[in-house]
Design a protein around this motif. Structure first.
Motif, short mmCIF file in Angstrom:
data_model
loop_
_atom_site.label_atom_id
_atom_site.label_comp_id
_atom_site.label_asym_id
_atom_site.label_seq_id
_atom_site.Cartn_x
_atom_site.Cartn_y
_atom_site.Cartn_z
N LYS A 74 0.84 -1.20 0.00
CA LYS A 74 0.00 0.00 0.00
C LYS A 74 0.88 1.25 0.00
O LYS A 74 0.62 2.21 -0.74
CB LYS A 74 -0.87 0.02 1.26
N ASP A 80 2.14 6.57 -6.81
CA ASP A 80 0.90 6.91 -7.49
C ASP A 80 0.48 5.82 -8.48
O ASP A 80 0.10 6.08 -9.62
CB ASP A 80 1.05 8.27 -8.20
N THR A 130 -1.52 1.63 -8.38
CA THR A 130 -2.47 0.93 -7.51
C THR A 130 -1.76 -0.21 -6.76
O THR A 130 -0.73 -0.71 -7.21
CB THR A 130 -3.65 0.34 -8.30
N GLU A 131 -2.36 -0.60 -5.65
CA GLU A 131 -1.82 -1.72 -4.88
C GLU A 131 -1.77 -2.98 -5.73
O GLU A 131 -0.87 -3.80 -5.60
CB GLU A 131 -2.73 -2.04 -3.69
N THR A 132 -2.78 -3.13 -6.57
CA THR A 132 -2.82 -4.32 -7.41
C THR A 132 -1.62 -4.34 -8.36
O THR A 132 -1.04 -5.40 -8.60
CB THR A 132 -4.15 -4.37 -8.19
N GLU A 133 -1.25 -3.19 -8.86
CA GLU A 133 -0.08 -3.14 -9.74
C GLU A 133 1.18 -3.57 -8.98
O GLU A 133 2.03 -4.29 -9.51
CB GLU A 133 0.10 -1.74 -10.33
#
Ligand code: SF4
Ligand code: SF4
Ligand code: FES
Ligand code: FES
Lengths: 824, 165
Positions: free
Chosen positions: B47, B54, B56-59
């Motif tokens: 996170k 900048d 996403t966490e998924t990335e």
């Protein structure tokens, strides 16, 4: 138009725009090359190898630069191996073979490989019947696999990526269409691959899972049954479904949809809507829908639907005949002729609103639009010009968004503005708080609530931002009602209209003003002559009111009070609401899924929707009910069909004079070609065969003299100590009548919370998550506090339609509840 | 504590190496940083990194998942990563892995009771011609072990017990 090149595909000479991929050029020429990972709306990646073809290119003499000839023909050199049609761009003289033995062999091989680990559970798969993998296996697969079926890997089949979208890991062929859609198109990269090789799988670890309002689109473009929606999974087989064209009724974008219906036992043998699918309209929604539009249609169903007219007898509502109900209402309205008021909302179609307005006019009544937002008169003057297509805005153009959170209010506009930014448009986002569009904005202006007018006036001063706007080739302004009510939006819209006029951004395509209205057809209501009023309580007091498509009692205790002291109330709606409960007469109306009609989008596009399912009970279309009531009042209106009413409407409302009902149903070929039999190319989105609609010409474009009244500044509200400025704000998933009933959306709707700056909260000794009591203007409410560091201090932001009645900025008293806990 | 606070200086140094508009590329060194202490990247760090860059966490999670040098779960002192990709499989990597696990009394992905070794199956490690092979990741870094047999592997594990590789 871009340069054309000539090439040969399977022996046929074709031309295609330079820069197109071979796969797209073939499609354009009517040749289907099988694809999985390629999608015409996504960047090519060439990762599935389904599109293998033979490509040959002319040989050039290095010295002379001339093509080398062979037997009087240019010599063509083929690559020794097959190439991917989706990553190679067309070039002059290219020769493509898509069905040669070699190409077929490659395609067959790819399918065989994909199937080594695909469950082939088509009989229980939602995609079965409209599945690219199924279709391409039939077309290109070999009948037998040389692999050992016992060694297929088995994976989880019900992985919720969020509560709306489920993943079947076995079925995923790792084409990354879903990941790329979220990243490239939606700009929210909340899907990704985990692991490598055989272990590769789709993940989403956002909170909530798959945190995007565009998530449903991935189920349309997923070329297998790996992604399914919670709404449709195991709901029906695609081939059982009928399709009818419709328009989304949730917001002013006016996305074109297709309603898929079937008769089913679960619904007592009735024909019901099984899913809402996008219908291509490249100038409106392209091939996308937001999740609200896709999932929130369930409000048209359920036992709360009104099925019979009712009349109040001995304090109770009792079933009555249509004749009796309309007669009762008519008598009361005639008896209170001077006090007759029609209160209607933009949930209604143009035909409904036109009959209502005609009735009000003829009977000497007043027609009020149920809305917290004004400015529709101005969008008629300087609204976006006919021919406007946000999809063509880019470099050199400017888009200003003010007092609006497009992501929450009109998601597909958000998407289109974001894409314009991707293409190089100057996007200016002016809001009193951070919004999701800021990330894509060229300039972000953060003003304090109440400074909307000043913000627009500042464009008259010289600055980088005002320069960019003034000098832009084309410019559009979206204005909304964040923090504003009727009066505030009236002021803001005039300021915006003036700015557009002064900078020469009116009267042509891709220039003008767009209202981010609260409801789908507010624009239509304005065109027909409905206007909101600043003081609705006063306007209703002691009147005889005909309320159509609105729930003022449920929305606002002050309006509830006002409606207690009226002479008579007739309510017409599709569902039971708090307002129908207090009515003297209730008329059951048909939902938009059950009837025909037209709506006008915020971009002033008049569009038709069609009946897809039979009407519930004795309900009738709104325009027909109004015509029946009118007849009892001695007014003759048409009520036989939407088309008849539309013709009269088009005749009498100047802006619509040139229109015919048929013209709205006209279509032309759109690119990319989608929705045909080859679902593998564009996905399961529907082709548009029922009408692209017609954009109205604003006065500025028609050459009329545009006069915009002087802008008056309102006196600012001044909260005292222990008080805050309470401002309304909009939320996509709220408790409004049109969302509330979809159970699986509950989590997204969430609890009622209000936002404050941490400093403000501290002053009131409120911690994040704590419950506060708010009181203002006859409203008492409790809500959980959320921090928002991006809004000003001294402000509390309250979402509309979440149980706290707020229509405009007000001064509110705030008190912290002793113990932390959940809101009621 | 957030990564940015805990390793303020390092994070700054890492970010300084990338032009601001390409700061997402700093995800690799930041992940190493996050992994340094516990040997894996926990959810919180993912996170944090997403926020710093900048993205996403998924990335971030997706990058952790892709590389066999990043981990999202705690493991034993040594990770023994056996390649089971196609060329290795042709040389019996699957069987090798099965037997190894059998010998250690664990399943793929599990750690021996003494917390010494975690056995993992991974994709190609670019030593296809020397299969069966695995790499160990431990306190002394990454080492390749090629042309392996079960006996030699068990010997290696014994040596690891003694603290030597
Ligand atoms: S879930 Fe569907 S769209 Fe996504 S990678 Fe898998 S097959 Fe492709
Ligand atoms: S953007 Fe608006 S019109 Fe389009 S699908 Fe969503 S709610 Fe419906
Ligand atoms: S590689 Fe061309 S469609 Fe996938
Ligand atoms: S396949 Fe095992 S190292 Fe390459």
């Amino acid at each position: 138009m871009s340069k054309q090149v000539t090439l040969t595909i399977n022996g046929k000479q074709v031309t295609a725009p330079e820069g197109l991929t071979v796969a797209d050029a073939a499609k354009l020429a009517g040749v289907d090359i099988p694809v999985f990972c390629h999608h015409p709306k996504l960047e090519p990646v060439g990762m599935c190898r389904m599109c293998l073809v033979e490509i040959g290119r002319p040989v050039f003499d290095r010295a002379t630069g001339q093509p080398v000839m062979e037997n009087g023909q240019p010599k063509i050199q083929f690559m020794p191996k097959l190439e991917t049609a989706c990553t190679n761009r067309v070039s002059e003289g290219m020769v493509v073979l898509t069905q040669s033995e070699k190409a077929n062999d490659g395609q067959r091989g790819t399918v065989e490989f994909l199937l080594t680990s695909h469950p082939l559970d088509c009989p229980i798969c939602d995609k079965g019947g409209e599945c690219p993998l199924q279709n391409l296996t039939m077309e290109h697969g070999s009948g037998k696999s040389r692999f050992n079926y016992d060694e297929k890997q088995h994976l989880e089949k019900m992985v919720p990526l969020g509560e709306l979208i489920y993943l079947d890991r076995e079925r995923c062929i790792q084409c990354a269409r879903c990941i790329r859609f979220q990243d490239e198109v939606a700009g929210e990269a909340v899907l990704g691959f985990d692991e490598r090789g055989r272990h590769t799988q789709i993940i989403s670890i956002s909170e909530p899972g798959f945190d995007s309002v565009f998530s449903g689109n991935t189920t349309d473009i997923c070329p297998v049954g790996a992604l399914t929606t919670v709404d449709f999974r195991f709901g029906a087989r695609p081939w059982e479904l009928k399709a009818e064209a419709s328009i989304c009724s949730q917001c002013p974008v006016g996305c074109n949809t297709t309603l898929n219906t079937r008769r089913e036992a679960k619904a007592g043998g009735e024909i019901v809507v099984k899913r809402v699918m996008p219908r291509q309209n490249e100038e409106v929604n392209e091939i996308w829908l937001c999740d609200k539009g896709r999932f929130a249609y369930h409000y048209t169903e359920g036992k709360e639907r009104l099925t019979k007219p009712m009349v109040r007898k001995d304090e109770k509502l009792a079933r009555a005949s249509w004749d009796n109900a309309t007669k009762t209402a008519a008598e009361n309205f005639v008896a209170n002729k001077k006090d007759f008021v029609v209160l209607a909302s933009g949930r209604l179609s143009n035909e409904d609103l036109f009959n209502l307005k005609s009735l009000a006019d003829t009977a000497g009544g007043e027609a009020i639009l149920y809305s917290d937002m004004d400015g529709g008169e101005l969008t008629q003057l300087v609204g976006v010009g006919a021919g406007t297509n946000l999809g063509t805005m880019g470099k050199g153009d400017a888009i200003l968004v003010i007092a609006s959170d497009l992501y929450e209010e009109a998601p597909i506009w958000w998407l289109r503005v974001k894409q314009a930014a991707d293409r190089g448009a100057t996007v200016i986002v002016a809001n009193p708080r951070a919004t999701k569009l800021d990330r894509f904005a060229t300039y972000t202006i953060r003003y304090s609530y109440g400074d909307e007018l000043k913000t627009i006036n500042d464009f008259e001063k010289k600055s980088k931002i005002s320069d960019a706007f003034t000098k832009a080739k084309n410019a559009v302004i979206f204005y909304g009602n964040e923090g504003l009510g009727v009066t505030g939006t009236s002021v803001l819209s005039s300021a915006c209209a003036n700015l557009l006029k002064e900078t020469g951004h009116t009267g042509s395509a891709n220039n003008g003003l767009i209202g981010v209205w609260q409801r789908a057809n507010d624009q239509g209501a304005f065109e027909i002559g409905f206007r909101p009023v600043a003081d609705l309580e006063k306007a209703l007091k002691n009147k005889a009111v005909y309320i159509v498509g609105a729930d003022p009692v449920g929305d606002d205790p002050n309006l509830a009070k006002a409606l207690k002291n009226v002479k008579f109330v007739a309510v017409q709606d599709i569902r039971e609401t708090a307002t129908t409960e207090i009515a003297d007469v209730v008329f059951p109306a048909q939902a938009f899924t059950e009837r025909d009609g037209t709506l006008i989008s915020g971009e002033r596009r008049v569009q038709r929707f069609y009946a897809a399912v039979p009407a519930v009970g004795d309900s009738k279309p709104d325009y027909a009910i109004t015509a029946m009531l009118a007849k009892q009042m001695g007014v003759i209106l048409q009520g036989t069909s939407a088309s008849v009413v539309f013709d009269i409407l088009a005749n009498s409302v100047e802006a619509l004079n040139e229109l015919t009902y048929d013209a709205l149903a006209q279509v032309k070929e759109q690119w990319p070609l989608v929705g045909r039999n080859d679902v593998y190319y564009g996905g399961t989105t529907y082709d548009n065969t029922k009408g692209l609609g017609v954009q109205l010409i604003p006065l500025a474009q028609a050459g009329g003299a545009v006069k915009i009244s002087k802008v008056r500044k309102e006196a600012a509200l001044r909260p005292k100590d222990k008080e805050l400025l309470a401002v309304p704000s909009n939320k996509l998933y709220d408790l409004g009548v049109t969302v509330q009933t979809a159970e699986f959306l509950e989590q997204r709707i969430g609890e009622t919370s209000v936002a404050m700056h941490p400093t403000t909260a501290k002053k009131f000794e409120a911690a994040e998550g704590q419950v506060v009591k708010l009181s203002f203007d006859g409203v008492q409410a409790e809500a959980v506090v959320k921090f928002d560091e991006t809004i000003g201090t001294g402000v509390v932001r309250i979402p509309r339609s979440m149980g706290i009645a707020i229509r405009e900025p007000v001064v509110a008293k705030v008190q912290v509840k002793a113990a932390a806990g959940k809101a009621k | 504590m957030s990564l940015e606070k805990k390793y303020a200086k390092e994070v700054k140094q890492i970010l300084a190496k990338y032009p601001p508009e390409h700061k997402r590329s700093a995800v690799m060194p930041l992940l190493y940083l996050a992994q340094r202490e516990e040997g894996y990247v926990n959810k919180e760090s993912m996170k944090d990194i997403a926020k710093i860059l900048d993205i996403t966490e998924t990335e971030v999670a997706s990058i952790v998942g892709f590389y066999s040098l990043y981990h999202d779960e705690k493991a034993g002192k040594y990770r023994m990563q056996v390649c089971t990709d196609l060329p290795c499989a042709l040389r019996g990597a699957d069987e090798f892995l099965d037997k190894l696990c059998g010998n250690l009394g664990i399943k793929v992905g599990e750690t021996t009771e003494d917390g010494l070794v975690t056995v993992e199956a991974v994709m190609c490690l670019a030593a296809c011609d020397r299969a069966p092979m695995f790499q160990t990741q431990g306190p002394d870094g990454i080492k390749y072990h090629e042309y392996m047999t079960l006996d030699r592997t068990m010997e290696l594990i014994e040596a690891l017990k003694g603290g030597k590789e």
